[in-house]
Design a protein around this motif. Structure first.
Motif, PDB file in Angstrom:
ATOM      1  N   ILE A   4     -15.630 -96.170 -18.902  1.00  0.00           N
ATOM      2  CA  ILE A   4     -14.921 -95.456 -17.834  1.00  0.00           C
ATOM      3  C   ILE A   4     -15.270 -93.973 -17.899  1.00  0.00           C
ATOM      4  N   VAL A   5     -15.712 -93.424 -16.770  1.00  0.00           N
ATOM      5  CA  VAL A   5     -15.971 -91.985 -16.669  1.00  0.00           C
ATOM      6  C   VAL A   5     -14.873 -91.361 -15.819  1.00  0.00           C
ATOM      7  N   ILE A   6     -14.213 -90.354 -16.376  1.00  0.00           N
ATOM      8  CA  ILE A   6     -13.162 -89.651 -15.636  1.00  0.00           C
ATOM      9  C   ILE A   6     -13.664 -88.271 -15.272  1.00  0.00           C
ATOM     10  N   LEU A   7     -13.738 -87.985 -13.976  1.00  0.00           N
ATOM     11  CA  LEU A   7     -14.136 -86.671 -13.498  1.00  0.00           C
ATOM     12  C   LEU A   7     -12.863 -85.949 -13.066  1.00  0.00           C
ATOM     13  N   GLU A  34     -14.058 -97.884 -23.334  1.00  0.00           N
ATOM     14  CA  GLU A  34     -14.728 -96.641 -23.757  1.00  0.00           C
ATOM     15  C   GLU A  34     -14.512 -95.611 -22.651  1.00  0.00           C
ATOM     16  N   ILE A  35     -13.961 -94.461 -23.028  1.00  0.00           N
ATOM     17  CA  ILE A  35     -13.579 -93.478 -22.009  1.00  0.00           C
ATOM     18  C   ILE A  35     -14.284 -92.152 -22.239  1.00  0.00           C
ATOM     19  N   HIS A  36     -14.835 -91.606 -21.172  1.00  0.00           N
ATOM     20  CA  HIS A  36     -15.471 -90.285 -21.224  1.00  0.00           C
ATOM     21  C   HIS A  36     -14.783 -89.407 -20.175  1.00  0.00           C
ATOM     22  N   ARG A  58     -35.663 -89.966 -14.791  1.00  0.00           N
ATOM     23  CA  ARG A  58     -35.283 -89.082 -15.912  1.00  0.00           C
ATOM     24  C   ARG A  58     -33.809 -89.342 -16.258  1.00  0.00           C
ATOM     25  N   GLU A  59     -33.480 -89.274 -17.534  1.00  0.00           N
ATOM     26  CA  GLU A  59     -32.078 -89.499 -17.902  1.00  0.00           C
ATOM     27  C   GLU A  59     -31.172 -88.485 -17.204  1.00  0.00           C
ATOM     28  N   PRO A  73     -25.860 -89.052 -17.985  1.00  0.00           N
ATOM     29  CA  PRO A  73     -26.137 -90.225 -18.826  1.00  0.00           C
ATOM     30  C   PRO A  73     -24.972 -91.212 -18.866  1.00  0.00           C
ATOM     31  N   HIS A  74     -23.750 -90.713 -18.734  1.00  0.00           N
ATOM     32  CA  HIS A  74     -22.590 -91.602 -18.780  1.00  0.00           C
ATOM     33  C   HIS A  74     -22.348 -92.286 -17.439  1.00  0.00           C
ATOM     34  N   VAL A  75     -22.587 -91.570 -16.345  1.00  0.00           N
ATOM     35  CA  VAL A  75     -22.399 -92.210 -15.032  1.00  0.00           C
ATOM     36  C   VAL A  75     -23.432 -93.323 -14.845  1.00  0.00           C
ATOM     37  N   ARG A  76     -24.614 -93.123 -15.395  1.00  0.00           N
ATOM     38  CA  ARG A  76     -25.690 -94.118 -15.235  1.00  0.00           C
ATOM     39  C   ARG A  76     -25.231 -95.526 -15.580  1.00  0.00           C
ATOM     40  N   ASP A  77     -24.510 -95.646 -16.701  1.00  0.00           N
ATOM     41  CA  ASP A  77     -24.180 -97.010 -17.149  1.00  0.00           C
ATOM     42  C   ASP A  77     -22.671 -97.262 -17.222  1.00  0.00           C
ATOM     43  N   CYS A  78     -21.894 -96.478 -16.476  1.00  0.00           N
ATOM     44  CA  CYS A  78     -20.445 -96.724 -16.511  1.00  0.00           C
ATOM     45  C   CYS A  78     -20.076 -97.870 -15.563  1.00  0.00           C
TER      46      CYS A  78
END
Ligand SMILES: Cc1cc2nc3c(=O)[nH]c(=O)nc-3n(C[C@H](O)[C@H](O)[C@H](O)COP(=O)(O)O)c2cc1C
Length: 182
Positions: A4-7, A34-36, A58-59, A73-78
């Motif tokens: 999970i990505v939190i913006l 997993e939280i970012h 590119r990453e 990098p986190h949004v790519r595979d969230c």
């Protein structure tokens, strides 16, 4: 387990958005996700310059080199993207909008990375009043066009000053929403 990505587009680290985010995280963590969490106001993120020269092979796909490189990098595979923001002028805050614009770089390349991929999305938003029509439309339309499944929202009207949200049922809603993430 989901990633999970939190913006978080609120500049108030102990404000009403923060309270909703905290409860959401509490619920999600109970299921081991997993939280970012990104506090966007603390980050050096420039506005999109519309160069159309991003490349998602590119990453970090953007031509601008700033703190978006910590987010890409986190949004790519969230699996889930949480948009957390106070309502500012019947919209999301500029911090969050600037970040969303920069996610465009993940769309530039042979394989689209931002759209779809079975992702879900969430909106957490406090406001002083209860006029959510524009924000609800923006969020739903964004999710629809990016192919994200809307997993739910917490719209918390009646909250202005820091602490106004304390003790209110919307905090439980945020917790339950976090807990409901698969
Ligand atoms: C620049 C600015 C614009 C705002 N615009 C609105 C608005 O359009 N509608 C509303 O109900 N509240 C508005 N508010 C109130 C905030 O949404 C409210 O105080 C919210 O709880 C702040 O969340 P925070 O503690 O996470 O910063 C605005 C506040 C600011 C600072």
């Amino acid at each position: 387990m989901s990633k999970i990505v939190i913006l978080n587009g609120s500049p108030r680290k102990n404000g009403n958005t923060a309270a909703l985010v905290r409860e959401f995280i509490k619920g999600a963590e109970e299921n081991g996700h997993e939280i970012h969490h990104f506090q966007l106001s603390d980050m050096n993120i420039h506005g999109c310059i519309s160069c159309y020269r991003g490349n998602n092979s590119r990453e970090c796909p953007c031509t601008q080199q700033d703190d978006m490189n910590k987010i890409y990098p986190h949004v790519r595979d969230c699996n889930v993207i949480v948009l957390a923001s106070p309502m500012y002028y019947w919209n999301i805050s500029g911090y969050l909008k600037t970040c969303i614009d920069r996610l465009f770089a993940l769309e530039e390349g042979y394989v689209n990375i931002l759209r779809g991929h079975g992702r879900g999305s969430v909106l957490l938003m406090p406001a002083f009043e209860h006029d959510y029509d524009a924000c609800a439309f923006y969020y739903k339309n964004l999710a629809k066009n990016l192919g994200w499944k809307d997993l739910g929202w917490v719209l918390a009207g009646g909250n202005c000053m820091i602490g106004d949200i304390n003790g209110k049922s919307v905090l439980k809603e945020a917790y339950e929403l976090g807990k409901s993430i698969k």
